[in-house]
Write a protein that holds these residues in place. Structure first.
Motif, PDB file in Angstrom:
ATOM      1  N   LEU A  17      18.079 -39.320 -58.775  1.00 50.19           N
ATOM      2  CA  LEU A  17      17.259 -38.777 -57.680  1.00 50.19           C
ATOM      3  C   LEU A  17      16.467 -39.900 -57.028  1.00 50.19           C
ATOM      4  O   LEU A  17      16.406 -41.020 -57.549  1.00 50.19           O
ATOM      5  N   TRP A  18      15.879 -39.602 -55.919  1.00 52.46           N
ATOM      6  CA  TRP A  18      15.181 -40.601 -55.121  1.00 52.46           C
ATOM      7  C   TRP A  18      14.001 -39.940 -54.420  1.00 52.46           C
ATOM      8  O   TRP A  18      13.926 -38.725 -54.274  1.00 52.46           O
ATOM      9  N   ASN A  19      13.072 -40.747 -53.979  1.00 53.89           N
ATOM     10  CA  ASN A  19      12.048 -40.244 -53.074  1.00 53.89           C
ATOM     11  C   ASN A  19      11.953 -41.208 -51.880  1.00 53.89           C
ATOM     12  O   ASN A  19      12.171 -42.412 -52.039  1.00 53.89           O
ATOM     13  N   PRO A  20      11.753 -40.641 -50.690  1.00 53.28           N
ATOM     14  CA  PRO A  20      11.253 -39.297 -50.398  1.00 53.28           C
ATOM     15  C   PRO A  20      12.296 -38.197 -50.615  1.00 53.28           C
ATOM     16  O   PRO A  20      13.446 -38.346 -50.221  1.00 53.28           O
ATOM     17  N   HIS A  21      11.878 -37.114 -51.252  1.00 52.99           N
ATOM     18  CA  HIS A  21      12.723 -35.941 -51.455  1.00 52.99           C
ATOM     19  C   HIS A  21      11.816 -34.750 -51.734  1.00 52.99           C
ATOM     20  O   HIS A  21      10.834 -34.857 -52.483  1.00 52.99           O
ATOM     21  N   TRP A  22      12.177 -33.609 -51.148  1.00 53.28           N
ATOM     22  CA  TRP A  22      11.368 -32.413 -51.317  1.00 53.28           C
ATOM     23  C   TRP A  22      11.307 -31.940 -52.770  1.00 53.28           C
ATOM     24  O   TRP A  22      10.402 -31.188 -53.145  1.00 53.28           O
TER      25      TRP A  22
END
Length: 287
Positions: free
Chosen positions: A197-202
């Protein structure tokens, strides 16, 4: 007499039809041309690409969005088959693609600073470090890590992580939405799961998640997000480049855009709603 009136009515209708046709032609001439965005299936990429579709169509452009994996986006930009790609992660994540294609595209300004990516687990799981994954494998009861699109840079880094840490797990090719579906199902049952996973992410607003610490720095330091275009796009559409160079988003603005799209019927309608609700910010970019 009646025949004369009928002829006058027919003539009037013909004139109105002709005027209507002329109006349609004038509307067609107002189009500033077609601009094609290449995007991959990451939540923020879908969000900002649809946002710019809404903004630019309001400015008189026809916008096409073409979804594909990340490598074909870079190839399409470098070959001139695509005009704009809204997301380039540098200096780390997209470095291999940038090194391959940098001479045949134009990299523009940063619009988001300080990304993150890696292996992510729900906060209720009793694990904090990638190095603990083998040690706690029996306790976790897991044999796989749920990945995203196989061509994504994040997946290449994750394959490297498997080797560097000697992990006894399979990295499963999937997609952003499919990975999120698996995360949602596990989270609702408070079951263990490991995802890329990564951010930015909701997802980080929706769920209580944490990155596993990466002491070997396989996933690198934080990136910034740029946008890129074909080399001569600025000559063809200088005002779009000016607007997009003014574009800045942070966790609040990008998070609200992704959340609005998530709750909407489709990405474009969600983006349209967000643009309508954030005219002050959009005007800072385009005026």
């Amino acid at each position: 007499m009646k025949r004369g009136i009928l002829l006058l009515v027919i003539a009037a209708l013909s004139i109105l039809a002709a005027c209507g046709g002329a109006g349609d032609s004038a509307d067609d001439e107002k189009s500033k041309g077609t601009v094609t965005f290449g995007l991959n299936n990451w939540a923020e990429n879908i969000a900002v690409s649809n946002m710019w579709k809404v903004i630019l169509e309001e400015k008189g452009y026809d916008i096409e969005l073409k979804s594909m994996e990340k490598a074909p986006v870079w190839a399409g930009i470098s070959q001139g088959d695509l005009d704009v790609a809204a997301e380039v992660w540098l200096p780390a994540t997209d470095k291999p693609l940038y090194e391959e294609y940098k001479d045949d595209l134009k990299l523009h300004k940063t619009w988001y600073e300080g990304t993150g990516l890696g292996l992510v687990v729900p906060s209720y799981m009793d694990i904090n470090n990638i190095e603990e994954l083998n040690q706690k494998q029996d306790e976790l009861g897991l044999e796989q890590i749920v990945g995203i699109d196989p061509g994504a840079s994040l997946m290449e880094m994750s394959r490297t992580a498997l080797d560097e840490y000697g992990l006894n797990y399979d990295l499963v090719d999937s997609s952003g939405p499919a990975m999120m579906s698996e995360l949602k199902k596990a989270y609702e049952k408070e079951e263990p799961i490991i995802v890329t996973l990564w951010n930015p992410h909701w997802a980080f607003a929706e769920y209580d998640l944490k990155y596993l610490e990466d002491p070997k720095k396989v996933y690198g330091e934080a990136d910034d997000i740029y946008y890129m275009t074909r080399t001569d796009f600025g000559d063809d559409h200088p005002e779009i480049v000016e607007w997009m160079n003014n574009w800045k988003m942070d966790d609040d603005s990008l998070g609200s855009l992704m959340a609005t799209i998530k709750e909407a019927d489709d990405a474009e309608s969600g983006a349209k709603q967000w643009v309508e609700e954030n005219q002050k910010l959009v005007s800072e970019w385009t005026e």
